[in-house]
Design a protein around this motif. Sequence first.
Motif, PDB file in Angstrom:
ATOM      1  N   THR A 103      69.294 123.300  32.976  1.00 19.79           N
ATOM      2  CA  THR A 103      67.917 123.167  32.447  1.00 19.79           C
ATOM      3  C   THR A 103      67.326 124.566  32.989  1.00 19.79           C
ATOM      4  N   LEU A 104      66.513 124.914  32.267  1.00 23.06           N
ATOM      5  CA  LEU A 104      65.907 126.685  31.876  1.00 23.06           C
ATOM      6  C   LEU A 104      64.462 126.606  32.569  1.00 23.06           C
ATOM      7  N   MET A 105      64.056 125.597  31.955  1.00 28.33           N
ATOM      8  CA  MET A 105      62.683 125.643  31.850  1.00 28.33           C
ATOM      9  C   MET A 105      61.822 124.082  31.706  1.00 28.33           C
ATOM     10  N   ALA A 106      60.434 123.660  32.116  1.00 27.68           N
ATOM     11  CA  ALA A 106      60.364 122.868  32.678  1.00 27.68           C
ATOM     12  C   ALA A 106      60.016 121.651  31.240  1.00 27.68           C
ATOM     13  N   ALA A 107      59.143 120.207  31.656  1.00 28.33           N
ATOM     14  CA  ALA A 107      59.257 119.908  30.480  1.00 28.33           C
ATOM     15  C   ALA A 107      57.611 119.819  30.436  1.00 28.33           C
ATOM     16  N   SER A 108      56.659 119.571  29.630  1.00 27.90           N
ATOM     17  CA  SER A 108      55.589 119.933  30.321  1.00 27.90           C
ATOM     18  C   SER A 108      54.420 118.538  29.045  1.00 27.90           C
ATOM     19  N   GLY A 109      53.682 117.950  29.700  1.00 30.94           N
ATOM     20  CA  GLY A 109      52.097 117.311  29.490  1.00 30.94           C
ATOM     21  C   GLY A 109      51.602 117.547  29.845  1.00 30.94           C
ATOM     22  N   ALA A 110      50.609 117.098  28.764  1.00 33.70           N
ATOM     23  CA  ALA A 110      48.712 117.675  29.459  1.00 33.70           C
ATOM     24  C   ALA A 110      48.193 115.814  29.742  1.00 33.70           C
ATOM     25  N   LEU A 111      47.275 115.789  30.913  1.00 34.26           N
ATOM     26  CA  LEU A 111      46.309 114.623  31.217  1.00 34.26           C
ATOM     27  C   LEU A 111      45.014 115.057  30.543  1.00 34.26           C
ATOM     28  N   GLU A 112      44.020 114.041  30.148  1.00 34.40           N
ATOM     29  CA  GLU A 112      42.317 114.541  30.423  1.00 34.40           C
ATOM     30  C   GLU A 112      42.582 113.761  30.827  1.00 34.40           C
ATOM     31  N   VAL A 113      40.882 113.659  31.523  1.00 37.00           N
ATOM     32  CA  VAL A 113      40.121 112.593  32.179  1.00 37.00           C
ATOM     33  C   VAL A 113      38.800 112.981  32.132  1.00 37.00           C
ATOM     34  N   ARG A 114      38.490 111.666  31.594  1.00 42.13           N
ATOM     35  CA  ARG A 114      36.785 111.455  31.801  1.00 42.13           C
ATOM     36  C   ARG A 114      36.170 110.561  32.010  1.00 42.13           C
ATOM     37  N   PHE A 155      63.855 117.377  45.855  1.00 42.50           N
ATOM     38  CA  PHE A 155      64.531 118.719  45.043  1.00 42.50           C
ATOM     39  C   PHE A 155      64.608 117.893  43.471  1.00 42.50           C
ATOM     40  N   ASP A 156      63.582 117.207  42.796  1.00 44.24           N
ATOM     41  CA  ASP A 156      63.129 117.154  41.576  1.00 44.24           C
ATOM     42  C   ASP A 156      61.737 117.288  41.037  1.00 44.24           C
ATOM     43  N   PRO A 157      61.609 118.689  40.557  1.00 42.84           N
ATOM     44  CA  PRO A 157      60.352 119.195  41.562  1.00 42.84           C
ATOM     45  C   PRO A 157      59.229 118.294  40.281  1.00 42.84           C
ATOM     46  N   VAL A 158      57.634 118.234  40.567  1.00 39.02           N
ATOM     47  CA  VAL A 158      56.509 118.095  40.184  1.00 39.02           C
ATOM     48  C   VAL A 158      55.256 119.194  40.225  1.00 39.02           C
ATOM     49  N   VAL A 159      55.402 119.866  39.136  1.00 39.26           N
ATOM     50  CA  VAL A 159      54.040 120.819  39.185  1.00 39.26           C
ATOM     51  C   VAL A 159      52.791 119.784  38.858  1.00 39.26           C
ATOM     52  N   ILE A 160      51.753 119.729  39.285  1.00 40.92           N
ATOM     53  CA  ILE A 160      50.220 119.403  38.508  1.00 40.92           C
ATOM     54  C   ILE A 160      48.558 120.048  38.790  1.00 40.92           C
ATOM     55  N   ALA A 191      32.185 113.605  34.399  1.00 34.75           N
ATOM     56  CA  ALA A 191      33.059 114.032  34.550  1.00 34.75           C
ATOM     57  C   ALA A 191      33.800 114.301  33.812  1.00 34.75           C
ATOM     58  N   VAL A 192      34.445 115.575  33.467  1.00 29.99           N
ATOM     59  CA  VAL A 192      35.649 115.545  32.861  1.00 29.99           C
ATOM     60  C   VAL A 192      36.351 116.538  33.449  1.00 29.99           C
ATOM     61  N   PHE A 193      38.242 116.202  33.133  1.00 34.81           N
ATOM     62  CA  PHE A 193      38.989 117.616  33.848  1.00 34.81           C
ATOM     63  C   PHE A 193      40.051 117.670  33.586  1.00 34.81           C
ATOM     64  N   GLU A 194      41.042 118.364  33.211  1.00 35.15           N
ATOM     65  CA  GLU A 194      42.312 118.305  32.076  1.00 35.15           C
ATOM     66  C   GLU A 194      43.412 118.643  33.292  1.00 35.15           C
ATOM     67  N   ALA A 195      45.042 118.495  33.150  1.00 34.04           N
ATOM     68  CA  ALA A 195      45.672 119.494  33.694  1.00 34.04           C
ATOM     69  C   ALA A 195      47.109 118.940  33.351  1.00 34.04           C
ATOM     70  N   THR A 196      47.713 120.500  33.608  1.00 37.76           N
ATOM     71  CA  THR A 196      48.993 120.251  32.762  1.00 37.76           C
ATOM     72  C   THR A 196      50.442 119.412  34.305  1.00 37.76           C
ATOM     73  N   LEU A 197      50.888 119.363  34.104  1.00 35.70           N
ATOM     74  CA  LEU A 197      52.195 118.289  34.519  1.00 35.70           C
ATOM     75  C   LEU A 197      53.561 118.984  33.831  1.00 35.70           C
ATOM     76  N   ARG A 198      54.403 119.266  34.492  1.00 30.06           N
ATOM     77  CA  ARG A 198      55.183 119.501  34.452  1.00 30.06           C
ATOM     78  C   ARG A 198      56.359 119.523  35.446  1.00 30.06           C
ATOM     79  N   SER A 199      57.562 118.845  34.525  1.00 28.07           N
ATOM     80  CA  SER A 199      59.076 118.469  35.479  1.00 28.07           C
ATOM     81  C   SER A 199      60.128 119.063  34.683  1.00 28.07           C
TER      82      SER A 199
END
Length: 397
Positions: free
Chosen positions: A182-193, A232-237, A255-263
């Motif tokens: 693994t060289l780079m993370a997987a990404s995903g988008a969280l959208e909340v209202r 040891f199997d990290p997550v970044v939000i 209220a609305v927010f968006e997050a990026t999730l990396r794993s």
Amino acid sequence: MSLHSDAAALLDELVALRRDLHRIPEIGLQLPRTQERVLTALDGLPLEITLGENLSSITAVLRGGRPGGTVLLRGDMDALPVTEASGEEFTSILDGAMHACGHDLHTAGLVGAARLLAARKEDLPGDVVFMFQPGEEGWDGAGLMIDEGVLTASGKHVDAAYGLHVSAASYPKGQFTARPGTLMAASGALEVRVLGDGGHGSSPHDARDPIPAACEMVTALQTMVTRTFDVFDPVVITVGSFHAGTRRNIIPDDAVFEATLRSFSPEVAARVGERAVRVCRGIAQAHGLDIEVTYEPEYPATVNDAGAYEFVAATIRDVFGEERFTEMADPITGSEDFSRVLERVPGAYLFLGACPADPATAPDNHSPRARFDDSVLGDGAALLAELAVRRLALLAG
Ligand SMILES: [Zn+2]
């Protein structure tokens, strides 16, 4: 003449091309001016060229003089919605767009590899596919090019794939670096209202206030990371956008927010979105609020094939010298759609230092002040060409 010395002779031309591209940064899947400039640069080379249907990609196939396998080389071509403040004399002429991630160097480097390999066409045992890709920065251009057949462009499925990314900081100029697995993370988008009921700020009991609940979600997502996932199997939000309300004494409706999730592992990538959605829903429910929440996976993790990594590292050490290659200790948390290719083809992705100043303090990729030293272009082009030549020779046995 070696590829290395031929590439050095091409350097001025590649630098000129890179600077032309830098002036006209285009964003997304449609890069008509970039495509036109690249086609001009490839003009006269013995390539079979196909243009994308749903994106302005260029797929160019070089037929070797002898039968054999197929190697794919990739360069992404898109820019970012950043207003340039690099101070370069060839600064962007388009307001609000900048080649802040160095993809102009990737494009010029891939043109260089095509020139180097075209000159050796008769000696090649097999074919080379050049993948000029728009829309890396969040548009999944690689996925679209795969849908349009880039992996079978030569008539056979690609056997190996390589690409590189330049870095404006972090690594010294000219330094190549990568790692196996693994060289780079997987990404995903969280959208909340978060949906409440607005009212007077002095009387929250008569309203349903979405702001405290949304704030609670932001902090609870961080707690979820440490309480749910193996360290040891990290997550970044990161919640990168949060909007609510207009004035201090008005409770807003939502209220609305968006997050990026990396794993980094497929197991965590499969779970992290669903867990984040659950946390947000639970908090909304606890406060009697409604919620609209979606999670969309974006790119998978970029995983280097172990054998391909060893091959790339050995090639760099052999061509440029032992000291020019360093193995990265850890993956990086950025993500990359070349991962789509590496999911299907054994290959490797690597980084090339292009920092014109002190890598410890220089502005990084995506900064409006990012600067890239294009004197690395010759080595970048030579490496891509060398990987194709050596891999085709190995495939031919
Ligand atoms: Zn990039």
